[in-house]
Design a protein around this motif. Structure first.
Motif, PDB file in Angstrom:
ATOM      1  N   GLU A 132       0.805  -1.220   0.000  1.00 37.10           N
ATOM      2  CA  GLU A 132       0.000   0.000   0.000  1.00 37.10           C
ATOM      3  C   GLU A 132       0.839   1.271   0.000  1.00 37.10           C
ATOM      4  OE1 GLU A 132      -2.825  -0.486   3.156  1.00 37.10           O
ATOM      5  OE2 GLU A 132      -4.128  -1.688   1.873  1.00 37.10           O
ATOM      6  N   ASN A 133       2.074   1.206   0.481  1.00 40.41           N
ATOM      7  CA  ASN A 133       2.944   2.383   0.477  1.00 40.41           C
ATOM      8  C   ASN A 133       3.705   2.569  -0.826  1.00 40.41           C
ATOM      9  OD1 ASN A 133       2.191   3.140   3.042  1.00 40.41           O
ATOM     10  ND2 ASN A 133       3.839   2.009   4.028  1.00 40.41           N
ATOM     11  N   ASP A 134       3.631   1.611  -1.720  1.00 39.75           N
ATOM     12  CA  ASP A 134       4.301   1.721  -3.017  1.00 39.75           C
ATOM     13  C   ASP A 134       3.494   2.670  -3.903  1.00 39.75           C
ATOM     14  OD1 ASP A 134       5.693   1.464  -5.347  1.00 39.75           O
ATOM     15  OD2 ASP A 134       5.426  -0.696  -5.541  1.00 39.75           O
ATOM     16  N   LYS A 135       4.034   3.834  -4.181  1.00 36.09           N
ATOM     17  CA  LYS A 135       3.314   4.858  -4.945  1.00 36.09           C
ATOM     18  C   LYS A 135       3.390   4.635  -6.454  1.00 36.09           C
ATOM     19  CE  LYS A 135       2.178   6.903  -1.234  1.00 36.09           C
ATOM     20  NZ  LYS A 135       0.902   6.593  -0.680  1.00 36.09           N
ATOM     21  N   GLN A 136       4.313   3.775  -6.900  1.00 39.78           N
ATOM     22  CA  GLN A 136       4.411   3.516  -8.336  1.00 39.78           C
ATOM     23  C   GLN A 136       3.226   2.711  -8.838  1.00 39.78           C
ATOM     24  OE1 GLN A 136       8.207   1.645  -8.827  1.00 39.78           O
ATOM     25  NE2 GLN A 136       9.265   3.598  -9.060  1.00 39.78           N
ATOM     26  N   MET A 137       2.751   1.815  -8.021  1.00 46.82           N
ATOM     27  CA  MET A 137       1.597   0.999  -8.390  1.00 46.82           C
ATOM     28  C   MET A 137       0.474   1.286  -7.420  1.00 46.82           C
ATOM     29  SD  MET A 137       3.029  -2.674  -9.303  1.00 46.82           S
ATOM     30  CE  MET A 137       3.978  -2.956 -10.744  1.00 46.82           C
ATOM     31  N   GLN A 138      -0.688   1.500  -7.941  1.00 46.59           N
ATOM     32  CA  GLN A 138      -1.839   1.746  -7.075  1.00 46.59           C
ATOM     33  C   GLN A 138      -2.535   0.415  -6.822  1.00 46.59           C
ATOM     34  OE1 GLN A 138      -4.210   4.763  -8.873  1.00 46.59           O
ATOM     35  NE2 GLN A 138      -2.649   6.328  -8.641  1.00 46.59           N
ATOM     36  N   LEU A 139      -2.104  -0.255  -5.750  1.00 46.53           N
ATOM     37  CA  LEU A 139      -2.640  -1.561  -5.405  1.00 46.53           C
ATOM     38  C   LEU A 139      -3.330  -1.498  -4.055  1.00 46.53           C
ATOM     39  CD1 LEU A 139       0.455  -3.738  -6.333  1.00 46.53           C
ATOM     40  CD2 LEU A 139      -1.585  -3.351  -7.710  1.00 46.53           C
TER      41      LEU A 139
END
Length: 81
Positions: free
Chosen positions: A36-43
């Motif tokens: 959820e903290n990965d801003k490159q992928m909206q997952l």
């Protein structure tokens, strides 16, 4: 059938979901935070319990209607000869 064959059979160019099984609750929480903290992928990451809870929310109105219908039918059956 592998994942690529399944995507091709259903004319999909993406994955709708991926299932990961962490070893324990701590690893699951860390994995959810990382995804959820990965801003490159909206997952969106969910536990299996939360996923199925969200899937069954849509059945609540049908379940309520079924319970009302069952109550009405049982009352009608009690007064029929």
């Amino acid at each position: 059938m592998d994942a690529d064959e399944a995507r091709e059979a259903f004319n999909r160019s993406f994955y709708g979901s991926i299932v990961c099984r962490p070893v324990d609750e701590v690893a699951a929480a860390a994995l959810i935070r990382r995804i959820e903290n990965d801003k490159q992928m909206q997952l969106r990451a969910l536990t299996e319990t939360e996923y199925f809870r969200q899937q069954t929310k849509t059945a609540a109105p049908i379940q309520f209607f079924g319970a009302c219908l069952a109550a009405i039918m049982s009352i009608g059956a009690a007064f029929s000869p």
